[in-house]
Design a protein around this motif. Structure first.
Motif, mmCIF file in Angstrom:
data_model
loop_
_atom_site.group_PDB
_atom_site.id
_atom_site.type_symbol
_atom_site.label_atom_id
_atom_site.label_comp_id
_atom_site.label_asym_id
_atom_site.label_seq_id
_atom_site.Cartn_x
_atom_site.Cartn_y
_atom_site.Cartn_z
ATOM 1 N N GLU A 6 -11.402 -9.044 6.295
ATOM 2 C CA GLU A 6 -12.056 -7.983 6.562
ATOM 3 C C GLU A 6 -12.015 -6.608 7.132
ATOM 4 O O GLU A 6 -11.265 -6.767 7.729
ATOM 5 C CB GLU A 6 -14.208 -8.554 6.729
ATOM 6 N N CYS A 7 -11.419 -5.409 6.170
ATOM 7 C CA CYS A 7 -11.074 -4.591 7.150
ATOM 8 C C CYS A 7 -12.643 -3.616 7.473
ATOM 9 O O CYS A 7 -13.374 -3.549 6.717
ATOM 10 C CB CYS A 7 -10.404 -3.333 5.967
ATOM 11 N N VAL A 8 -11.876 -2.672 8.802
ATOM 12 C CA VAL A 8 -12.743 -1.773 8.805
ATOM 13 C C VAL A 8 -12.248 -0.485 8.378
ATOM 14 O O VAL A 8 -11.310 -0.174 8.329
ATOM 15 C CB VAL A 8 -12.430 -1.689 10.759
ATOM 16 N N GLY A 9 -12.998 -0.056 7.404
ATOM 17 C CA GLY A 9 -12.661 1.390 6.597
ATOM 18 C C GLY A 9 -11.914 0.639 5.377
ATOM 19 O O GLY A 9 -11.152 -0.585 5.668
ATOM 20 N N ALA A 10 -10.874 1.722 5.058
ATOM 21 C CA ALA A 10 -9.978 1.172 4.066
ATOM 22 C C ALA A 10 -8.758 1.718 4.144
ATOM 23 O O ALA A 10 -8.342 1.756 5.376
ATOM 24 C CB ALA A 10 -10.442 2.951 2.373
ATOM 25 N N PRO A 11 -7.985 0.408 3.607
ATOM 26 C CA PRO A 11 -6.938 0.824 4.887
ATOM 27 C C PRO A 11 -5.980 1.646 3.509
ATOM 28 O O PRO A 11 -6.113 2.619 2.991
ATOM 29 C CB PRO A 11 -5.832 -0.725 3.167
ATOM 30 N N ARG A 12 -4.558 2.032 4.139
ATOM 31 C CA ARG A 12 -3.888 3.406 4.303
ATOM 32 C C ARG A 12 -2.884 2.560 3.706
ATOM 33 O O ARG A 12 -2.254 1.425 3.454
ATOM 34 C CB ARG A 12 -3.655 3.650 5.608
ATOM 35 N N ILE A 13 -2.704 2.925 2.285
ATOM 36 C CA ILE A 13 -1.937 2.925 1.141
ATOM 37 C C ILE A 13 -0.460 3.413 1.174
ATOM 38 O O ILE A 13 -1.164 4.616 0.785
ATOM 39 C CB ILE A 13 -2.339 2.392 0.160
ATOM 40 N N GLU A 14 0.900 3.108 0.422
ATOM 41 C CA GLU A 14 1.788 4.632 0.678
ATOM 42 C C GLU A 14 1.743 3.542 -1.016
ATOM 43 O O GLU A 14 2.118 2.138 -0.687
ATOM 44 C CB GLU A 14 3.033 4.284 1.171
ATOM 45 N N GLY A 15 2.500 4.268 -2.056
ATOM 46 C CA GLY A 15 3.312 3.997 -3.592
ATOM 47 C C GLY A 15 1.804 3.872 -3.409
ATOM 48 O O GLY A 15 2.299 2.932 -4.571
ATOM 49 N N GLU A 16 1.471 4.791 -4.133
ATOM 50 C CA GLU A 16 -0.266 5.044 -4.641
ATOM 51 C C GLU A 16 0.350 4.778 -6.047
ATOM 52 O O GLU A 16 -0.525 4.715 -6.757
ATOM 53 C CB GLU A 16 -1.329 5.937 -4.386
ATOM 54 N N ALA A 17 1.125 5.575 -6.821
ATOM 55 C CA ALA A 17 1.801 5.786 -7.837
ATOM 56 C C ALA A 17 1.707 4.337 -8.413
ATOM 57 O O ALA A 17 1.563 4.204 -9.923
ATOM 58 C CB ALA A 17 2.715 6.577 -8.167
ATOM 59 N N GLN A 18 2.438 3.485 -7.788
ATOM 60 C CA GLN A 18 2.087 1.806 -8.460
ATOM 61 C C GLN A 18 0.878 1.147 -7.964
ATOM 62 O O GLN A 18 1.225 -0.211 -8.308
ATOM 63 C CB GLN A 18 3.451 1.332 -7.805
ATOM 64 N N LEU A 19 0.106 1.358 -7.373
ATOM 65 C CA LEU A 19 -0.881 1.020 -7.262
ATOM 66 C C LEU A 19 -2.355 1.277 -8.904
ATOM 67 O O LEU A 19 -1.964 2.029 -9.081
ATOM 68 C CB LEU A 19 -1.721 1.986 -6.174
ATOM 69 N N ALA A 20 -2.390 -0.081 -8.959
ATOM 70 C CA ALA A 20 -3.529 -0.259 -10.301
ATOM 71 C C ALA A 20 -4.540 -0.727 -9.338
ATOM 72 O O ALA A 20 -4.489 -1.568 -8.163
ATOM 73 C CB ALA A 20 -2.674 -1.051 -11.577
ATOM 74 N N VAL A 21 -5.609 -0.546 -10.038
ATOM 75 C CA VAL A 21 -7.130 -0.892 -9.707
ATOM 76 C C VAL A 21 -8.193 -1.485 -10.644
ATOM 77 O O VAL A 21 -8.006 -0.274 -12.254
ATOM 78 C CB VAL A 21 -7.949 0.591 -9.486
ATOM 79 N N TYR A 22 -8.172 -2.397 -11.084
ATOM 80 C CA TYR A 22 -8.692 -2.954 -12.010
ATOM 81 C C TYR A 22 -10.818 -3.242 -12.130
ATOM 82 O O TYR A 22 -10.303 -4.149 -10.605
ATOM 83 C CB TYR A 22 -8.864 -4.416 -12.844
ATOM 84 N N PRO A 23 -11.169 -3.117 -12.811
ATOM 85 C CA PRO A 23 -12.832 -2.861 -12.557
ATOM 86 C C PRO A 23 -13.217 -4.177 -12.925
ATOM 87 O O PRO A 23 -13.652 -4.363 -13.226
ATOM 88 C CB PRO A 23 -13.521 -1.614 -13.675
ATOM 89 N N SER A 24 -13.527 -5.121 -11.650
ATOM 90 C CA SER A 24 -13.283 -6.247 -12.519
ATOM 91 C C SER A 24 -15.577 -7.007 -12.410
ATOM 92 O O SER A 24 -14.922 -8.005 -12.570
ATOM 93 C CB SER A 24 -12.891 -7.799 -10.592
ATOM 94 N N SER A 25 -15.888 -5.980 -12.175
ATOM 95 C CA SER A 25 -17.385 -6.332 -11.676
ATOM 96 C C SER A 25 -17.985 -4.696 -12.572
ATOM 97 O O SER A 25 -17.599 -3.996 -12.073
ATOM 98 C CB SER A 25 -18.126 -7.832 -10.766
ATOM 99 N N ASP A 26 -19.482 -5.163 -12.541
ATOM 100 C CA ASP A 26 -20.360 -3.538 -12.462
ATOM 101 C C ASP A 26 -20.074 -3.171 -10.463
ATOM 102 O O ASP A 26 -20.721 -2.016 -10.531
ATOM 103 C CB ASP A 26 -21.694 -4.193 -12.841
ATOM 104 N N TRP A 27 -19.613 -3.943 -9.759
ATOM 105 C CA TRP A 27 -19.762 -3.204 -8.515
ATOM 106 C C TRP A 27 -18.438 -3.506 -7.577
ATOM 107 O O TRP A 27 -18.511 -2.991 -6.485
ATOM 108 C CB TRP A 27 -21.266 -4.192 -7.603
ATOM 109 N N ALA A 28 -17.457 -3.897 -8.280
ATOM 110 C CA ALA A 28 -16.146 -4.379 -7.450
ATOM 111 C C ALA A 28 -15.115 -4.210 -8.014
ATOM 112 O O ALA A 28 -15.257 -4.586 -9.797
ATOM 113 C CB ALA A 28 -16.396 -5.533 -6.563
ATOM 114 N N GLU A 29 -14.030 -4.043 -7.813
ATOM 115 C CA GLU A 29 -12.921 -3.155 -7.691
ATOM 116 C C GLU A 29 -11.027 -4.001 -6.927
ATOM 117 O O GLU A 29 -11.483 -4.510 -5.847
ATOM 118 C CB GLU A 29 -12.009 -2.264 -8.268
ATOM 119 N N ARG A 30 -10.165 -4.349 -7.869
ATOM 120 C CA ARG A 30 -9.377 -5.077 -7.748
ATOM 121 C C ARG A 30 -8.237 -4.018 -7.431
ATOM 122 O O ARG A 30 -8.081 -4.037 -9.285
ATOM 123 C CB ARG A 30 -9.333 -6.394 -8.240
#
Length: 143
Positions: free
Chosen positions: A46-70
């Motif tokens: 588990e993370c404390v807060g949101a992770p910092r991400i570099e290369g966001e242009a290559q990041l994809a997010v999939y809504p895997s349920s009504d309440w979560a994403e991957r």
């Protein structure tokens, strides 16, 4: 709470992630979505807060349920995070950042969805799917 910073990257190096770990504890999720996504249980911290991400242009997010994403890398498919849609909780696959830290495998969730063909020897705190939803699901949602 003894937090610490971890850095990782996807297989191709297009996306880098820096996360603050809440502890050295690692949990396994046995839900059907995690098993389908990762080919087995997902081991994450588990993370404390949101992770910092570099290369966001290559990041994809999939809504895997009504309440979560991957999140994953568009190029190589490496799994980068699981998060609640409201951003209040992030879990990062431990293999993404593991540098030999003294991890402690201490919990399993959706234990009632775990297939019978594997089991772990570690003594862990185990939660059923219903217990996880009661703790984390936004009011009025399921799975």
């Amino acid at each position: 709470m003894d937090t610490f910073e971890l850095d990782g990257r996807c297989l191709c190096g297009a996306v880098r992630i820096a996360a603050t770990a809440a502890s050295h504890e690692v949990g396994a999720c046995h839900c059907g979505i995690c098993r389908r996504w990762s080919g087995g249980p997902m081991f994450a911290f588990e993370c404390v807060g949101a992770p910092r991400i570099e290369g966001e242009a290559q990041l994809a997010v999939y809504p895997s349920s009504d309440w979560a994403e991957r999140g994953f890398c568009k190029t190589c498919g490496t799994h980068l995070f699981y998060r609640l849609r409201d951003g209040s909780h992030y879990a990062v696959p431990v293999g993404l950042v593991d540098g030999g830290q003294p991890w402690l495998f201490d919990s399993q969730i959706f234990i009632d969805d775990k297939p019978v063909w594997y089991r772990f020897a570690n003594a862990t705190r185990d939660l059923t799917g219903a217990e996880v939803f009661a703790l984390y699901a936004p009011p009025g949602t399921q799975g």
